[in-house]
Design a protein around this motif. Structure first.
Motif, PDB file in Angstrom:
ATOM      1  N   PRO A  13      -2.920  -6.127  -1.089  1.00 43.68           N
ATOM      2  CA  PRO A  13      -1.532  -5.664  -0.930  1.00 43.68           C
ATOM      3  C   PRO A  13      -1.056  -6.260   0.095  1.00 43.68           C
ATOM      4  CG  PRO A  13      -2.970  -4.079   0.173  1.00 43.68           C
ATOM      5  CD  PRO A  13      -4.076  -5.001  -0.710  1.00 43.68           C
ATOM      6  N   TYR A  52      -3.895   1.720  -4.715  1.00 43.57           N
ATOM      7  CA  TYR A  52      -2.429   2.027  -4.501  1.00 43.57           C
ATOM      8  C   TYR A  52      -1.556   1.644  -5.817  1.00 43.57           C
ATOM      9  CZ  TYR A  52      -2.343  -3.056  -3.770  1.00 43.57           C
ATOM     10  OH  TYR A  52      -2.636  -4.495  -4.033  1.00 43.57           O
ATOM     11  N   SER A  95      -8.042  -2.288   1.128  1.00 41.82           N
ATOM     12  CA  SER A  95      -7.963  -1.386   0.140  1.00 41.82           C
ATOM     13  C   SER A  95      -8.148  -2.066  -1.225  1.00 41.82           C
ATOM     14  CB  SER A  95      -6.605  -0.564   0.119  1.00 41.82           C
ATOM     15  OG  SER A  95      -5.651  -1.266  -0.113  1.00 41.82           O
ATOM     16  N   SER A 114       0.756  -1.181   0.156  1.00 40.08           N
ATOM     17  CA  SER A 114      -0.013  -0.007   0.001  1.00 40.08           C
ATOM     18  C   SER A 114       0.619   1.317  -0.169  1.00 40.08           C
ATOM     19  CB  SER A 114      -0.958   0.144   1.361  1.00 40.08           C
ATOM     20  OG  SER A 114      -1.787  -0.843   1.145  1.00 40.08           O
TER      21      SER A 114
END
Length: 369
Positions: A230, A347, A342, A195
């Motif tokens: 991630p 990212y 996320s 990330s």
């Protein structure tokens, strides 16, 4: 205080897990299985890997040779008689030959060595938990589905690569043959980048997206979904599973799930924005492997110097995975209090920035070792 044994700490996911545990060292004693000729050499390799995650030198220097257990899952008999193993309370088994190539050590390490190691740890009276890190692809998922966390029985011909078959095999062996092992099988989905640090810790798999979008054609539809997390999210989840109460001692996905999985079209837009290029959506073509092979004369100009045969093989393997269009249910993890991951597109720009000076051929070496 817990005594935690981590295998694979010089790798991508194992390194991320070790960083987490190192930051909370006042609660943990760490024993780290590392290949090498001596503890001092192993320590140097370990510190070099952890530095890729942005760890301060002062924290790295708290590790000493006493934290190192020299050994290799290819030869577990060389370290399984170490008396320190009898004091271990928790195991985080991240070590594996994670190659989509034909590495002869895949079976030796991922199945034979891992099982011998697990059998040794099942004899440790104070062992509270043995986290085995597999892969969500171990279940050989059916295309276009939401994959639940329940499958242990697959056949070799259902697997695209030996790696996923090896992971499925050892999971079944441990479950059926080691009833005293406090086993939790953690199955991450597709782990790509970090990330905060992008692909600096490892470019594993990211190059596939860059390659397909550079070529402007691949074996999936742009509206197909892919489940990517991630490495730091995966490490956080594994840390939670290590000590959380009421953990389902079977299979737990660490995945993006329905909330955070993304389409290839979304990846295309994010990649174009990060690299200052135009999305390929309007000209993108879904093709089969034969049609990909017809493009091989353009590989060097598009990707830089490369071995066309290896690139084509990579396209074939990853193309099969890309067109599955599957999402892995993460209900069990969320019920334990883990927040959603996320999205890859959140990212992805950091992955682009951290790989801008590398060729695709250079990036893909990590996955075909």
């Amino acid at each position: 205080m817990n005594t935690i044994l981590v295998t694979g700490a010089t790798g991508f996911l194992g390194g991320a897990v070790t960083v987490n545990l190192l930051k909370k060292r006042e609660n943990n004693r760490l024993l780290l299985l590392v290949r090498g000729d001596s503890p001092s050499e192993g320590l140097t390799r370990l510190q070099g890997n952890l530095a890729k995650f942005g760890v301060d030198a002062s924290l790295l220097n708290t590790l000493t040779a006493e934290n190192i257990l020299i050994g290799d899952l290819a030869e577990p008999e060389r370290f399984t008689d170490d008396a320190r193993l009898d004091a271990v309370t928790h195991v985080m088994n991240c070590a594996a030959v994670a190659s989509f190539g034909t590495n002869p050590y895949i079976w030796k390490v991922n199945v034979e060595g891992t099982f011998q190691f697990a059998r040794r740890m099942s004899l440790v009276s104070g062992l509270k938990r043995f986290i085995h890190v597999g892969t969500a692809m171990s279940c050989a998922p059916e295309a276009n589905t939401l994959v639940t966390e329940s499958e242990l029985n697959t056949l070799r011909d259902q697997h695209i690569v030996e790696y996923t078959w090896s992971k499925a095999t050892v999971e079944k062996m441990m479950t059926e043959s080691l009833p005293n092992l406090p086993l939790v099988i953690a199955r991450p989905s597709i782990v790509v980048g970090h990330s905060d640090h992008g692909c600096t810790p490892s470019p594993s798999i990211f190059w596939v997206f860059r390659m397909a979008l550079t070529l402007g054609k691949f074996m999936c539809e742009l509206e197909d979904r892919i489940d990517v997390v991630p490495v730091d999210y995966c490490a956080d989840a594994l840390e939670l599973l290590l000590t959380a109460e009421n953990v389902d001692k079977s299979i737990i996905h660490i995945s993006a799930g329905l909330h955070s999985s993304v389409t290839f079209a979304e990846i295309d837009k994010a990649m174009a924005k990060a690299s200052g290029q135009i999305p390929v959506a309007e000209t993108y073509q879904k093709v089969n492997y034969r049609e990909l092979a017809e493009s091989k004369k353009s590989f060097s100009s598009l990707f830089g110097p490369c071995n066309e045969r290896i690139v084509l093989r990579a396209m074939n393997l990853y193309g099969h995975f890309s067109k599955l269009n599957v999402v892995f249910s993460n209900d069990k993890l969320l019920e334990l209090g883990m927040p959603p991951s996320s999205k890859f597109t959140d990212y992805l720009h950091r992955c682009v920035t951290s790989t801008k000076d590398a060729t695709i051929a250079e990036l893909m070496e990590v996955d075909f070792k």
